[in-house]
Design a protein around this motif. Structure first.
Motif, PDB file in Angstrom:
ATOM      1  N   LEU A  19      -0.845  -3.103  -8.094  1.00 60.69           N
ATOM      2  CA  LEU A  19      -0.759  -1.723  -8.471  1.00 60.69           C
ATOM      3  C   LEU A  19      -0.064  -0.365  -8.057  1.00 60.69           C
ATOM      4  CD1 LEU A  19      -4.274  -1.898 -10.763  1.00 60.69           C
ATOM      5  CD2 LEU A  19      -1.075  -1.529 -11.296  1.00 60.69           C
ATOM      6  N   ALA A  20      -0.181   0.073  -6.459  1.00 64.62           N
ATOM      7  CA  ALA A  20       0.043   1.070  -5.706  1.00 64.62           C
ATOM      8  C   ALA A  20       1.085   1.553  -5.560  1.00 64.62           C
ATOM      9  CB  ALA A  20      -0.665   0.746  -4.407  1.00 64.62           C
ATOM     10  N   VAL A  21       1.999   0.572  -5.910  1.00 67.26           N
ATOM     11  CA  VAL A  21       3.228   0.501  -5.460  1.00 67.26           C
ATOM     12  C   VAL A  21       4.635   0.147  -6.570  1.00 67.26           C
ATOM     13  CG1 VAL A  21       3.550  -0.243  -3.419  1.00 67.26           C
ATOM     14  CG2 VAL A  21       4.375  -2.189  -5.340  1.00 67.26           C
ATOM     15  N   ARG A  22       3.540   0.254  -8.056  1.00 68.82           N
ATOM     16  CA  ARG A  22       4.295   0.348  -9.116  1.00 68.82           C
ATOM     17  C   ARG A  22       5.267   1.061  -9.562  1.00 68.82           C
ATOM     18  NH1 ARG A  22       1.165   0.530 -14.969  1.00 68.82           N
ATOM     19  NH2 ARG A  22       2.718  -0.397 -16.409  1.00 68.82           N
ATOM     20  N   GLU A  23       5.491   2.646  -8.764  1.00 75.94           N
ATOM     21  CA  GLU A  23       6.408   3.323  -9.329  1.00 75.94           C
ATOM     22  C   GLU A  23       7.597   3.314  -8.795  1.00 75.94           C
ATOM     23  OE1 GLU A  23       6.425   6.551 -11.064  1.00 75.94           O
ATOM     24  OE2 GLU A  23       4.981   5.628 -12.186  1.00 75.94           O
ATOM     25  N   HIS A  24       7.350   2.994  -7.849  1.00 73.44           N
ATOM     26  CA  HIS A  24       8.752   2.368  -6.703  1.00 73.44           C
ATOM     27  C   HIS A  24       9.207   1.091  -7.470  1.00 73.44           C
ATOM     28  CE1 HIS A  24       7.455   5.031  -3.593  1.00 73.44           C
ATOM     29  NE2 HIS A  24       6.482   4.187  -3.819  1.00 73.44           N
ATOM     30  N   LEU A  25       8.229   0.427  -8.674  1.00 75.39           N
ATOM     31  CA  LEU A  25       9.291  -0.722  -9.526  1.00 75.39           C
ATOM     32  C   LEU A  25       9.867  -0.254 -10.875  1.00 75.39           C
ATOM     33  CD1 LEU A  25       6.832  -3.222  -8.291  1.00 75.39           C
ATOM     34  CD2 LEU A  25       8.975  -3.508  -7.570  1.00 75.39           C
ATOM     35  N   ARG A  26      10.195   0.764 -10.746  1.00 67.78           N
ATOM     36  CA  ARG A  26      10.227   1.072 -12.081  1.00 67.78           C
ATOM     37  C   ARG A  26      12.050   1.508 -12.444  1.00 67.78           C
ATOM     38  NH1 ARG A  26       6.809   3.876 -15.416  1.00 67.78           N
ATOM     39  NH2 ARG A  26       5.499   4.754 -14.537  1.00 67.78           N
ATOM     40  N   GLY A  27      12.189   0.308 -13.420  1.00 59.59           N
ATOM     41  CA  GLY A  27      13.263  -0.096 -14.053  1.00 59.59           C
ATOM     42  C   GLY A  27      13.623  -1.589 -13.618  1.00 59.59           C
ATOM     43  N   GLU A  28      12.514  -2.562 -12.811  1.00 63.35           N
ATOM     44  CA  GLU A  28      12.884  -3.806 -12.518  1.00 63.35           C
ATOM     45  C   GLU A  28      12.322  -4.399 -13.445  1.00 63.35           C
ATOM     46  OE1 GLU A  28      13.963  -4.738  -9.359  1.00 63.35           O
ATOM     47  OE2 GLU A  28      15.074  -3.016  -9.388  1.00 63.35           O
TER      48      GLU A  28
ATOM     49  N   THR B  42      11.382   0.205   1.377  1.00 61.80           N
ATOM     50  CA  THR B  42      10.324   1.236   1.255  1.00 61.80           C
ATOM     51  C   THR B  42       8.980   1.228   1.387  1.00 61.80           C
ATOM     52  OG1 THR B  42      11.154   1.552  -0.725  1.00 61.80           O
ATOM     53  CG2 THR B  42       9.307   2.986  -0.945  1.00 61.80           C
ATOM     54  N   PHE B  43       8.170   2.303   2.496  1.00 63.25           N
ATOM     55  CA  PHE B  43       7.283   2.111   3.387  1.00 63.25           C
ATOM     56  C   PHE B  43       6.430   2.716   2.433  1.00 63.25           C
ATOM     57  CE2 PHE B  43      10.362   1.140   6.144  1.00 63.25           C
ATOM     58  CZ  PHE B  43       9.867   0.466   6.768  1.00 63.25           C
ATOM     59  N   VAL B  44       5.332   1.889   2.125  1.00 63.61           N
ATOM     60  CA  VAL B  44       4.512   2.413   1.294  1.00 63.61           C
ATOM     61  C   VAL B  44       2.692   1.827   1.621  1.00 63.61           C
ATOM     62  CG1 VAL B  44       2.784   2.755  -0.964  1.00 63.61           C
ATOM     63  CG2 VAL B  44       5.655   2.539  -1.288  1.00 63.61           C
ATOM     64  N   ASP B  45       1.813   3.282   2.001  1.00 62.84           N
ATOM     65  CA  ASP B  45       0.712   3.276   2.501  1.00 62.84           C
ATOM     66  C   ASP B  45      -0.768   2.763   1.256  1.00 62.84           C
ATOM     67  OD1 ASP B  45      -1.930   3.102   3.258  1.00 62.84           O
ATOM     68  OD2 ASP B  45      -1.248   4.279   5.073  1.00 62.84           O
ATOM     69  N   THR B  46      -1.078   1.562   0.972  1.00 60.68           N
ATOM     70  CA  THR B  46      -1.564   1.056  -0.189  1.00 60.68           C
ATOM     71  C   THR B  46      -3.123   1.516   0.292  1.00 60.68           C
ATOM     72  OG1 THR B  46      -1.242  -1.275   0.048  1.00 60.68           O
ATOM     73  CG2 THR B  46       0.338  -0.404  -1.129  1.00 60.68           C
ATOM     74  N   GLY B  47      -3.665   1.440   1.840  1.00 65.35           N
ATOM     75  CA  GLY B  47      -5.013   1.211   1.426  1.00 65.35           C
ATOM     76  C   GLY B  47      -5.653   0.026   3.078  1.00 65.35           C
ATOM     77  N   ALA B  48      -6.242   0.639   3.862  1.00 67.72           N
ATOM     78  CA  ALA B  48      -6.319  -0.417   4.723  1.00 67.72           C
ATOM     79  C   ALA B  48      -7.483  -1.709   4.068  1.00 67.72           C
ATOM     80  CB  ALA B  48      -6.981   0.416   5.978  1.00 67.72           C
ATOM     81  N   LYS B  49      -7.816  -1.812   3.003  1.00 69.77           N
ATOM     82  CA  LYS B  49      -8.686  -3.261   2.753  1.00 69.77           C
ATOM     83  C   LYS B  49      -8.763  -2.779   1.585  1.00 69.77           C
ATOM     84  CE  LYS B  49     -12.740  -1.400   5.820  1.00 69.77           C
ATOM     85  NZ  LYS B  49     -14.376  -0.960   6.258  1.00 69.77           N
ATOM     86  N   ALA B  50      -7.713  -2.617   1.004  1.00 72.76           N
ATOM     87  CA  ALA B  50      -6.985  -2.878  -0.723  1.00 72.76           C
ATOM     88  C   ALA B  50      -6.949  -4.286  -0.912  1.00 72.76           C
ATOM     89  CB  ALA B  50      -5.955  -2.140  -0.853  1.00 72.76           C
ATOM     90  N   LEU B  51      -6.674  -4.979  -2.326  1.00 78.59           N
ATOM     91  CA  LEU B  51      -7.116  -6.255  -1.978  1.00 78.59           C
ATOM     92  C   LEU B  51      -5.417  -6.280  -2.559  1.00 78.59           C
ATOM     93  CD1 LEU B  51     -10.063  -7.128  -4.345  1.00 78.59           C
ATOM     94  CD2 LEU B  51      -9.511  -7.392  -2.558  1.00 78.59           C
ATOM     95  N   VAL B  52      -5.225  -7.303  -2.957  1.00 81.74           N
ATOM     96  CA  VAL B  52      -3.438  -8.037  -3.302  1.00 81.74           C
ATOM     97  C   VAL B  52      -3.048  -6.927  -4.433  1.00 81.74           C
ATOM     98  CG1 VAL B  52      -1.568  -9.939  -3.543  1.00 81.74           C
ATOM     99  CG2 VAL B  52      -3.401  -9.306  -1.871  1.00 81.74           C
ATOM    100  N   GLY B  53      -4.136  -7.040  -5.862  1.00 83.66           N
ATOM    101  CA  GLY B  53      -3.771  -6.868  -6.689  1.00 83.66           C
ATOM    102  C   GLY B  53      -3.829  -4.781  -6.838  1.00 83.66           C
ATOM    103  N   GLU B  54      -4.479  -4.564  -6.283  1.00 84.03           N
ATOM    104  CA  GLU B  54      -5.037  -3.095  -6.025  1.00 84.03           C
ATOM    105  C   GLU B  54      -3.810  -3.018  -5.140  1.00 84.03           C
ATOM    106  OE1 GLU B  54      -8.645  -1.930  -5.246  1.00 84.03           O
ATOM    107  OE2 GLU B  54      -8.537  -3.345  -4.110  1.00 84.03           O
ATOM    108  N   ARG B  55      -3.069  -3.518  -4.498  1.00 83.74           N
ATOM    109  CA  ARG B  55      -0.918  -2.851  -3.347  1.00 83.74           C
ATOM    110  C   ARG B  55      -0.811  -2.820  -4.558  1.00 83.74           C
ATOM    111  NH1 ARG B  55      -3.138  -2.421   2.145  1.00 83.74           N
ATOM    112  NH2 ARG B  55      -4.495  -3.969   2.890  1.00 83.74           N
TER     113      ARG B  55
END
Length: 285
Positions: A112-121, A97-110
């Motif tokens: 959070l940005a993929v939370r929807e792709h981890l539902r059920g885990e 799964t490829f998710v663009d989480t921002g060019a300057k985002a911090l790791v914690g922000e990244r």
């Protein structure tokens, strides 16, 4: 389990490559470092990846879209060149799964940005893109499960050579140690998280700063010390050292070929805060 890989940073200390090639695509041998990491996880059966993209995201997407295993594997060519039969495969059963989480985002922000792709885990894995190891991943997950905590990461001895200097209140030196000879441990990545990790994350934060401090206060963060091979490809020199190991057929992280993973060296324990590290709740299993 799904594997989150933070691969959106700029890799500024690897400038010899990162000006033109994003760090995840910097090669070791005939494959980029991100392939080595994904191959490591797939060896242990974890083949569902979530890539947190940012800097030069299009280059990483293009690499996988154009990926041809025939360039790195033996194959049979027939039917006048129209039929290619691979003699083995490592890519066909990966899900990415490829998710663009921002060019300057911090790791914690990244994350959070993929939370929807981890539902059920209930539990998932995560890592930076530039650390390679012979760590037995099954052991890490097993000890994490027994600890019944929210988050876990490995700590490793520093790999760079420097002196650790201790002084008294009058600034007189009382001891000098080479890195690695004293009880110093740094964050080696290789995270295991329960879904509850998102209860500790806030927008605009890095991962190992405020969120990990909240985990420490709740006694929900553990670390496991790994004493054997771990290396970070943060500079050109470090990349060359990994390249040399690979070219000699002596790459310890090559566990998928030599089954070289061994049990973890130490129990779950606490680590002192150091550069690149974070304190963890002291626990023994």
């Amino acid at each position: 389990m799904k594997v989150v890989i933070f691969c959106g940073g700029q890799g500024l200390r690897l400038r010899e490559y990162s000006d033109n090639v994003p760090k995840p695509l910097v090669p070791i041998g005939d494959a980029p470092v991100i392939w080595h990491l994904m191959k490591y996880y797939s060896h242990y059966g974890h083949k569902d990846f979530v890539l947190c993209l940012g800097h030069k995201a299009e280059s990483i997407k293009r690499f996988f879209l154009n990926y041809s295993e025939a360039l790195s594997r033996d194959f049979i060519l027939s039917d006048g060149g129209h039929r290619v039969e691979l003699l083995g495969s490592d890519f066909s059963d990966w899900r990415i799964t490829f998710v663009d989480t921002g060019a300057k985002a911090l790791v914690g922000e990244r994350l959070l940005a993929v939370r929807e792709h981890l539902r059920g885990e209930e539990v998932f894995l995560a890592n930076y893109v530039d650390g390679l190891t012979d760590l037995n991943l099954n052991d890490l997950i097993e000890q994490f499960q027994r600890a019944q905590c929210t988050a876990c990461f490995i700590t490793v001895p520093p790999t760079q050579t420097f002196h650790l200097v201790e002084t008294d209140k009058d600034s007189r030196v009382t001891d000098i140690n080479h890195a690695g000879t004293s009880d110093t441990w740094i964050n080696g990545g290789y995270f295991v998280f329960r879904k509850e990790i998102f209860d500790y994350l806030r927008p605009g934060e890095d991962l190992v700063d405020e969120p990990f401090q909240r985990l420490i206060a709740a006694r929900q963060l553990i670390t496991i010390r790994h004493r054997r091979f771990w290396a970070c490809m943060d500079t050109f020199k470090e990349r060359q050292q990994l390249e040399d190991l690979w070219s000699k057929g002596a790459a310890p992280w090559h566990v998928w070929a030599n089954d070289g993973a061994k049990p973890l060296a130490g129990p779950v324990t606490g680590s002192r805060p150091q550069s690149g590290a974070v304190a963890a709740s002291k626990m023994t299993l």
